[in-house]
Write a protein that holds these residues in place. Structure first.
Motif, PDB file in Angstrom:
ATOM      1  N   THR A  15       0.842  -1.128  -0.118  1.00  0.00           N
ATOM      2  CA  THR A  15      -0.087  -0.122   0.066  1.00  0.00           C
ATOM      3  C   THR A  15       0.701   1.386  -0.287  1.00  0.00           C
ATOM      4  O   THR A  15       1.504   1.755   0.573  1.00  0.00           O
ATOM      5  CB  THR A  15      -1.001  -0.238   1.083  1.00  0.00           C
ATOM      6  OG1 THR A  15      -0.202   0.131   2.474  1.00  0.00           O
ATOM      7  CG2 THR A  15      -2.148  -1.049   1.475  1.00  0.00           C
ATOM      8  N   TYR A  16       1.026   2.026  -0.895  1.00  0.00           N
ATOM      9  CA  TYR A  16       1.206   3.500  -0.532  1.00  0.00           C
ATOM     10  C   TYR A  16       0.057   5.026  -0.095  1.00  0.00           C
ATOM     11  O   TYR A  16      -0.744   4.635  -0.829  1.00  0.00           O
ATOM     12  CB  TYR A  16       1.835   4.090  -1.999  1.00  0.00           C
ATOM     13  CG  TYR A  16       2.111   5.569  -1.645  1.00  0.00           C
ATOM     14  CD1 TYR A  16       3.700   5.140  -1.220  1.00  0.00           C
ATOM     15  CD2 TYR A  16       1.909   6.208  -2.383  1.00  0.00           C
ATOM     16  CE1 TYR A  16       4.278   6.434  -1.301  1.00  0.00           C
ATOM     17  CE2 TYR A  16       2.351   7.369  -1.840  1.00  0.00           C
ATOM     18  CZ  TYR A  16       3.527   7.336  -1.533  1.00  0.00           C
ATOM     19  OH  TYR A  16       3.808   9.274  -2.045  1.00  0.00           O
ATOM     20  N   VAL A  17       0.254   5.567   0.075  1.00  0.00           N
ATOM     21  CA  VAL A  17      -0.425   6.554   0.890  1.00  0.00           C
ATOM     22  C   VAL A  17       0.858   8.263   0.758  1.00  0.00           C
ATOM     23  O   VAL A  17       1.726   7.389   1.911  1.00  0.00           O
ATOM     24  CB  VAL A  17      -1.638   5.787   1.814  1.00  0.00           C
ATOM     25  CG1 VAL A  17      -2.528   5.816   2.002  1.00  0.00           C
ATOM     26  CG2 VAL A  17      -0.499   6.099   3.188  1.00  0.00           C
ATOM     27  N   PRO A  18       0.127   8.759   0.534  1.00  0.00           N
ATOM     28  CA  PRO A  18       1.367  10.069   0.426  1.00  0.00           C
ATOM     29  C   PRO A  18       1.125  10.185   1.656  1.00  0.00           C
ATOM     30  O   PRO A  18       0.099  10.007   3.033  1.00  0.00           O
ATOM     31  CB  PRO A  18       0.109  11.299  -0.020  1.00  0.00           C
ATOM     32  CG  PRO A  18      -1.117  10.907  -0.869  1.00  0.00           C
ATOM     33  CD  PRO A  18      -1.283   9.430  -0.440  1.00  0.00           C
ATOM     34  N   LYS A  19       2.289  10.599   2.418  1.00  0.00           N
ATOM     35  CA  LYS A  19       3.064  11.374   3.709  1.00  0.00           C
ATOM     36  C   LYS A  19       2.198  12.386   4.422  1.00  0.00           C
ATOM     37  O   LYS A  19       2.345  12.940   5.267  1.00  0.00           O
ATOM     38  CB  LYS A  19       4.136  11.722   3.438  1.00  0.00           C
ATOM     39  CG  LYS A  19       4.857  10.502   3.283  1.00  0.00           C
ATOM     40  CD  LYS A  19       6.985  11.047   3.250  1.00  0.00           C
ATOM     41  CE  LYS A  19       7.407   9.839   2.251  1.00  0.00           C
ATOM     42  NZ  LYS A  19       7.852  10.104   1.679  1.00  0.00           N
ATOM     43  N   VAL A  20       0.732  13.178   3.997  1.00  0.00           N
ATOM     44  CA  VAL A  20       0.595  14.827   4.573  1.00  0.00           C
ATOM     45  C   VAL A  20      -0.931  14.092   3.875  1.00  0.00           C
ATOM     46  O   VAL A  20      -1.668  13.901   3.386  1.00  0.00           O
ATOM     47  CB  VAL A  20       0.491  16.072   3.780  1.00  0.00           C
ATOM     48  CG1 VAL A  20       1.997  16.283   4.049  1.00  0.00           C
ATOM     49  CG2 VAL A  20       0.163  16.153   2.011  1.00  0.00           C
ATOM     50  N   TYR A  21      -1.541  14.616   4.843  1.00  0.00           N
ATOM     51  CA  TYR A  21      -3.198  14.893   5.401  1.00  0.00           C
ATOM     52  C   TYR A  21      -4.279  15.821   5.440  1.00  0.00           C
ATOM     53  O   TYR A  21      -3.401  15.939   6.478  1.00  0.00           O
ATOM     54  CB  TYR A  21      -3.981  13.024   5.985  1.00  0.00           C
ATOM     55  CG  TYR A  21      -3.290  13.630   7.576  1.00  0.00           C
ATOM     56  CD1 TYR A  21      -2.007  13.069   7.987  1.00  0.00           C
ATOM     57  CD2 TYR A  21      -4.693  14.154   8.698  1.00  0.00           C
ATOM     58  CE1 TYR A  21      -2.093  13.586   9.849  1.00  0.00           C
ATOM     59  CE2 TYR A  21      -4.107  14.518   9.930  1.00  0.00           C
ATOM     60  CZ  TYR A  21      -3.157  13.647  10.695  1.00  0.00           C
ATOM     61  OH  TYR A  21      -2.526  14.596  11.643  1.00  0.00           O
ATOM     62  N   LEU A  22      -5.086  15.931   5.705  1.00  0.00           N
ATOM     63  CA  LEU A  22      -6.380  16.936   6.272  1.00  0.00           C
ATOM     64  C   LEU A  22      -7.112  16.153   7.027  1.00  0.00           C
ATOM     65  O   LEU A  22      -7.573  15.047   6.923  1.00  0.00           O
ATOM     66  CB  LEU A  22      -6.817  17.435   5.269  1.00  0.00           C
ATOM     67  CG  LEU A  22      -7.971  19.083   4.906  1.00  0.00           C
ATOM     68  CD1 LEU A  22      -6.972  19.742   5.791  1.00  0.00           C
ATOM     69  CD2 LEU A  22      -8.543  18.567   4.117  1.00  0.00           C
ATOM     70  N   GLU A  72     -12.446  10.623   9.459  1.00  0.00           N
ATOM     71  CA  GLU A  72     -11.368  11.400  10.273  1.00  0.00           C
ATOM     72  C   GLU A  72     -10.507  12.234   9.448  1.00  0.00           C
ATOM     73  O   GLU A  72     -10.425  12.960   9.806  1.00  0.00           O
ATOM     74  CB  GLU A  72     -10.685   9.926  11.483  1.00  0.00           C
ATOM     75  CG  GLU A  72     -12.202   9.805  11.713  1.00  0.00           C
ATOM     76  CD  GLU A  72     -11.323   8.744  12.806  1.00  0.00           C
ATOM     77  OE1 GLU A  72     -10.493   8.551  13.391  1.00  0.00           O
ATOM     78  OE2 GLU A  72     -12.273   7.393  13.053  1.00  0.00           O
ATOM     79  N   LYS A  73      -9.656  11.619   8.473  1.00  0.00           N
ATOM     80  CA  LYS A  73      -8.741  12.245   7.538  1.00  0.00           C
ATOM     81  C   LYS A  73      -8.303  12.280   6.335  1.00  0.00           C
ATOM     82  O   LYS A  73      -8.980  11.181   6.172  1.00  0.00           O
ATOM     83  CB  LYS A  73      -7.650  11.289   8.676  1.00  0.00           C
ATOM     84  CG  LYS A  73      -7.583  12.019  10.134  1.00  0.00           C
ATOM     85  CD  LYS A  73      -5.754  11.197  10.902  1.00  0.00           C
ATOM     86  CE  LYS A  73      -5.994  11.255  11.855  1.00  0.00           C
ATOM     87  NZ  LYS A  73      -4.201  10.925  12.267  1.00  0.00           N
ATOM     88  N   VAL A  74      -7.902  13.040   5.687  1.00  0.00           N
ATOM     89  CA  VAL A  74      -8.202  12.941   4.342  1.00  0.00           C
ATOM     90  C   VAL A  74      -7.420  12.623   3.629  1.00  0.00           C
ATOM     91  O   VAL A  74      -6.167  14.130   4.209  1.00  0.00           O
ATOM     92  CB  VAL A  74      -8.819  13.799   3.313  1.00  0.00           C
ATOM     93  CG1 VAL A  74      -9.251  14.219   1.912  1.00  0.00           C
ATOM     94  CG2 VAL A  74     -10.623  14.126   4.370  1.00  0.00           C
ATOM     95  N   SER A  75      -6.167  11.755   2.817  1.00  0.00           N
ATOM     96  CA  SER A  75      -5.159  11.860   2.467  1.00  0.00           C
ATOM     97  C   SER A  75      -5.085  13.117   1.302  1.00  0.00           C
ATOM     98  O   SER A  75      -5.852  12.908  -0.254  1.00  0.00           O
ATOM     99  CB  SER A  75      -5.493  10.538   1.692  1.00  0.00           C
ATOM    100  OG  SER A  75      -3.482  10.371   1.408  1.00  0.00           O
ATOM    101  N   ILE A  76      -4.353  13.753   0.539  1.00  0.00           N
ATOM    102  CA  ILE A  76      -3.283  14.158   0.486  1.00  0.00           C
ATOM    103  C   ILE A  76      -2.233  14.205  -0.504  1.00  0.00           C
ATOM    104  O   ILE A  76      -1.878  14.341  -0.413  1.00  0.00           O
ATOM    105  CB  ILE A  76      -3.838  15.970   0.968  1.00  0.00           C
ATOM    106  CG1 ILE A  76      -5.239  15.987   1.298  1.00  0.00           C
ATOM    107  CG2 ILE A  76      -4.221  17.041  -0.456  1.00  0.00           C
ATOM    108  CD1 ILE A  76      -6.472  16.288   0.529  1.00  0.00           C
ATOM    109  N   PRO A  77      -2.715  14.220  -1.929  1.00  0.00           N
ATOM    110  CA  PRO A  77      -1.307  14.157  -2.873  1.00  0.00           C
ATOM    111  C   PRO A  77      -0.700  15.574  -2.765  1.00  0.00           C
ATOM    112  O   PRO A  77      -0.759  17.293  -2.567  1.00  0.00           O
ATOM    113  CB  PRO A  77      -1.270  13.454  -3.752  1.00  0.00           C
ATOM    114  CG  PRO A  77      -3.110  14.180  -4.330  1.00  0.00           C
ATOM    115  CD  PRO A  77      -3.780  14.363  -2.970  1.00  0.00           C
ATOM    116  N   ASP A  78       1.068  15.601  -2.547  1.00  0.00           N
ATOM    117  CA  ASP A  78       1.976  16.472  -2.237  1.00  0.00           C
ATOM    118  C   ASP A  78       1.927  17.265  -3.757  1.00  0.00           C
ATOM    119  O   ASP A  78       1.925  16.641  -4.069  1.00  0.00           O
ATOM    120  CB  ASP A  78       3.206  16.256  -1.260  1.00  0.00           C
ATOM    121  CG  ASP A  78       3.386  17.379  -0.907  1.00  0.00           C
ATOM    122  OD1 ASP A  78       3.300  18.460  -1.065  1.00  0.00           O
ATOM    123  OD2 ASP A  78       4.071  17.403   0.257  1.00  0.00           O
TER     124      ASP A  78
END
Ligand code: HMG
Length: 455
Positions: free
Chosen positions: A12-19, A42-48
């Motif tokens: 799995t890969y998730v961007p390192k920042v979230y909202l 709860e959190k939203v993964s956001i691409p950098d």
């Protein structure tokens, strides 16, 4: 019986920042409870700034290769599914192959097949079935194939879809005699309709979406696919028609999650549909009353009518529903509520979440998948968890990764969303990962994407 084929491992890969969902709600003037309790986010993964669907795909593919010490010659196909590809002609899989060759050497993957599949969020499940059928046929020339699902869910700022954004990629490692789970091709059910719940014309970066209607389409197609799955199970004699429910045969299930509450709706409607013909329904009907009439409603409209929604809400309050939901579905949402929608990757992240959180012995148990993609199509299928699954499940590491991300502010999020940050202005500069460096501007490379692995 043909060959045993299936999923050997998942990366799995998730961007390192979230909202943070509550911060988004406050900024938009929405009660936070609507996002956290109402939608389950709860959190939203956001691409950098340096990320796109290709870099995320390449990261997931690299991880699955590295954690299994695979050599390029052992790979038969790199098959990518996405609905957020940057190019209408060139498949993401080619960009992924190019990035992997930066790690493994020029030409090291030139022998692989590398198609791209598109069908909204259900694309990776279609790609997986294609690749498994190919392996089962014996046509493969190398032992492993990789299917990647990679997507960035993006809606307009301030729209009702905005909280249901997200981004992630998964890589499924497929082979004969897999360690994780073996596919049961004989039961797979499909439900497909030409509909307009959600689509993204090529000139747009955000989807055109009819939110409530799309919920109805998801539920309709899932019902059609479940009916197909049930028919196949009955014909094979695995299911006793008069007493048994499909859910009795399934230990865990993962559904596509545009937002976690959708999974609750889907599972509840699945149980209502499957149980109302069984003796156990009598007791439940006594508690929740008669099902509202469908008269005057088209199929999709019925699912989103107040009458049905109230009825379903009453059903989800019963102990019979709660037991099944908590035992078989809820743990898939542990990770998904921290990521948001990741389109093609979502249902497989849910599967990874289950394997990471479930402590019971799963060997020999059936794992159900409910995959939905707008446009629209659902696939309901299943796998049998294999004896060696523990060594794979213990190394998924998704929940740990989710805990290591950095929160970004609303301003940083809006800058990223609107493309106001240059590719080298990431909130977290790339490290040990692929990055989009530049996009061609000359006549001969206009729009071509240049990627680099940043040490
Ligand atoms: P909305 O219409 O603003 O939300 O947006 P709502 O009014 O339906 O409320 C949502 C829930 O929050 C309800 O819960 C409310 O009661 C509750 P329910 O009654 O249904 O159980 N609520 C509250 N709870 C606690 N405290 C409060 C409060 N206020 C309300 N104060 C919608 C929701 C999903 C429509 C929107 O976000 C949207 O358009 N999203 C994008 C489309 C989408 O995700 N569709 C899902 C199905 S289609 C699909 O899955 C495919 C997709 O992934 C694309 C693909 O295939 O490629 C999208």
């Amino acid at each position: 019986m043909g060959k045993t084929v299936g999923i050997d491992d998942i990366a799995t890969y998730v961007p390192k920042v979230y909202l943070d969902a509550e911060e988004m709600a406050e900024a938009r003037g929405i009660p936070p409870g609507k996002l956290t309790r109402g939608l389950g986010i709860e959190k939203v993964s956001i691409p950098d700034a340096h990320e796109d669907a290709s870099t995320m795909a390449a990261m997931a593919a690299l991880m699955v290769m590295e954690k299994n010490d695979l050599e390029p010659k052992e790979i038969d196909f790199i098959h990518v599914a996405t609905e957020t590809g940057p190019d209408a002609a060139k498949p993401i899989s080619c960009y992924v192959l190019g990035m992997l060759e930066q790690r493994y050497g020029a030409g090291s993957f030139d022998h692989v097949g590398a198609p791209e599949t598109k069908f909204a969020c259900v694309g990776a499940t279609y790609a997986m079935i294609d690749r498994l059928a190919y392996i089962a046929s014996g046509w493969n020339r190398a032992e492993y194939s990789i299917v990647v699902g990679t997507d960035i869910a993006k809606y307009e700022l301030n729209s009702s879809g905005e909280p249901t954004q997200g981004a992630a990629a998964i890589a499924l490692l497929l082979k004969e005699n897999p360690r994780l789970m073996a596919y049961e091709p004989q039961f797979t059910g499909f439900g497909t309709v030409d509909d307009k719940d959600f689509f993204r014309p090529i000139e747009r970066t955000t989807a055109v979406v009819n939110g409530q209607y799309s919920i109805g389409c998801y539920l309709r197609d899932m019902r059609i696919a479940v009916d197909g799955y049930r028919k196949n199970m009955l014909e094979s004699g695995v299911l006793k028609p008069s007493r048994e429910s499909l859910v009795d045969k399934i230990r865990l299930a993962s559904f596509h999650s545009p937002f976690p509450k959708m999974v609750l709706y889907a599972f509840a409607d699945f149980l209502i549909h499957d149980w109302r013909r069984l003796p156990r329904w009598k007791k439940i009907a006594e508690k929740i009353g008669p099902e509202p009439s469908r008269e005057g409603f088209a199929d999709v409209e019925y699912y989103i009518s107040d009458g049905h929604k109230n009825y379903r809400r009453n059903f989800t309050g019963t102990k019979e529903f709660t037991e099944e939901y908590q035992n078989k579905v809820a743990d898939s949402l542990t990770a998904l509520s921290l990521i948001g929608n990741s389109y093609t990757a979502s249902v497989w992240l849910g599967a990874a979440s289950h394997f990471e959180t479930m402590r019971d012995d799963l060997e020999g148990k059936r794992f159900g998948i409910g995959s939905y993609g707008s446009g629209s199509s659902a696939i309901v299928c299943s796998f049998i968890v294999q004896p060696d699954y523990r060594q794979v499940a213990s190394r998924i590491g998704l929940i740990e990764k989710l805990g290591q991300r950095q929160k970004i502010s609303m301003t940083e999020y809006e800058d990223l969303h609107e493309g106001r940050l240059k590719l080298d202005e990431s909130v977290m500069p790339p490290k040990n990962e692929f990055a989009l460096e530049t996009i061609g501007k000359e006549t001969n490379d206009y729009g071509y994407r240049y990627y680099r692995y940043v040490e």
